[in-house]
Design an enzyme around this catalytic site. Structure first.
Site, PDB file in Angstrom:
ATOM      1  N   LYS A 165       0.842  -1.215   0.000  1.00  0.00           N
ATOM      2  CA  LYS A 165       0.000   0.000   0.000  1.00  0.00           C
ATOM      3  C   LYS A 165       0.863   1.245   0.000  1.00  0.00           C
ATOM      4  O   LYS A 165       0.448   2.300  -0.486  1.00  0.00           O
ATOM      5  CB  LYS A 165      -0.983  -0.018   1.165  1.00  0.00           C
ATOM      6  N   ARG A 189       3.784   9.726   5.127  1.00  0.00           N
ATOM      7  CA  ARG A 189       5.037  10.193   4.534  1.00  0.00           C
ATOM      8  C   ARG A 189       5.143   9.754   3.071  1.00  0.00           C
ATOM      9  O   ARG A 189       5.757  10.439   2.262  1.00  0.00           O
ATOM     10  CB  ARG A 189       6.230   9.670   5.344  1.00  0.00           C
TER      11      ARG A 189
END
Length: 337
Positions: A189, A253
């Site tokens: 993912k 991030r």
């Protein structure tokens, strides 16, 4: 009360340490970086990785790995994926037989194509290795925002033990025997989240994001099932759940790095700007190697690799995805004769 060692003082390690402390457990945080431990001892806050989350005065911090592991009911492996093998190798001499190690890092080892629980088992064969994953940003877990995750373990009794340790009124824990599926969903993912961020950086909208999430989970599930993971896992918390939160949140991030790349920054510039490990960059190459090994088509992940490592313009990558050969969405659904 359990005695718990958290190996790694990044944002996720700190957040889980806070959760476990508030659950009534004794917690020791370890970091190999002496300056980091001295900062935590003095400030009781990680001002760089998790600002605003104040750590209790009676929480222990150490640079001594043997001390961090001694007499612990559970060890939480919370180092970045690229450091998991090295850290596990250093831990091996101090690990007692049957030591429960809960890996919370997300990634695939590029050189071996192994998921991280297998890496830990290879380095510490006398340990009981489990995984914890799901849609769970450290910034929110550290503040006690309601979160739901899944713990994977080979034996139900080990999963239930870990479930009881982590479960709280703000942290709901499910259990599963599908470690492989959980880890693949968690690692892959991040690559799709890079794609979602790139689309944001290019100025695209919600339609594009929804397409990337939907077709991204299809790619993750195709590869994961070919490798032995279970379809149900990719429909769950460590599959579609983690993918949604990582593609949509600015806490991610990977998404933030993708936005910068979409705006024209290089991969390295994006990583430097984010100032934390961007796991998707490390998992992208491994995902393509797995794609070739298992003969599974991963068009989104392939284009991410081209943007990251072959200097392909991000806009061209999106166009090439849109203009691929026409497909049936689900070939398992029969047509009328």
């Amino acid at each position: 009360m359990a005695n718990i060692g958290v190996i790694g003082a990044g944002s996720w390690g700190i957040a889980l340490a806070m959760l476990l402390y508030h659950n009534g457990h004794k917690v020791t945080i370890y970091s190999v970086i002496q300056d980091e431990i001295e900062m935590l001892q003095k400030e009781h806050e990680h001002k760089d990785k998790l600002p605003g989350v104040k750590l209790p005065e009676d929480m222990a911090f150490t640079c001594n790995l043997e001390e961090a592991m001694a007499d612990k009911d559970i060890l939480v492996m919370a180092v970045p994926s690229v450091f998991v093998r090295k850290t596990a190798h250093s831990m091996a001499p101090y690990a007692k037989d049957g030591q429960i190690i809960v890996n919370v890092a997300k990634g695939i080892e590029e050189s071996t194509l192994m998921v991280l629980s297998d890496v830990i088992e290879e380095e510490i064969p006398n340990a009981v290795v489990a995984v914890l994953s799901g849609p769970s940003h450290a910034e929110e877990v550290g503040r006690g925002i309601p979160t739901t995750i899944v713990v994977g373990a080979k034996k139900k009794k080990d999963a239930e033990f870990i479930q009881n340790i982590f479960m709280s009124k703000v942290f709901r824990v499910y259990i599963s025997p599908d470690l492989l599926g959980i880890e693949l969903g968690a690692a892959l993912k991040n690559v799709v989240a890079l794609a979602a961020g790139i689309a944001d950086g290019l100025g695209y909208g919600d339609n594009t994001k929804a397409a990337l999430i939907t077709r991204g989970i299809a790619e993750i599930a195709r590869l994961g099932i070919a490798m032995g993971g279970k379809f149900e896992t990719f429909c769950g918390l460590s599959g579609i759940g983690d993918l949604i939160v990582t593609c949509a949140s600015m806490h991610s991030r990977n998404r933030r790095a993708g936005i910068l790349i979409g705006q024209g920054h290089t991969m390295q510039e994006a990583m430097d700007e984010v100032k934390m490990v961007v796991e998707g960059v490390y998992s992208a190459k491994a995902a393509m190697a797995l794609s070739r090994k298992y003969h599974v088509d991963l068009p989104i992940i392939e284009q991410v690799n081209m943007v990251l490592f072959e200097n392909k313009p991000a806009g061209q990558a999106v166009q090439d995805l849109m203009l691929r050969d026409k497909k049936i969405e689900n070939s398992e659904i029969p047509w009328e004769e």
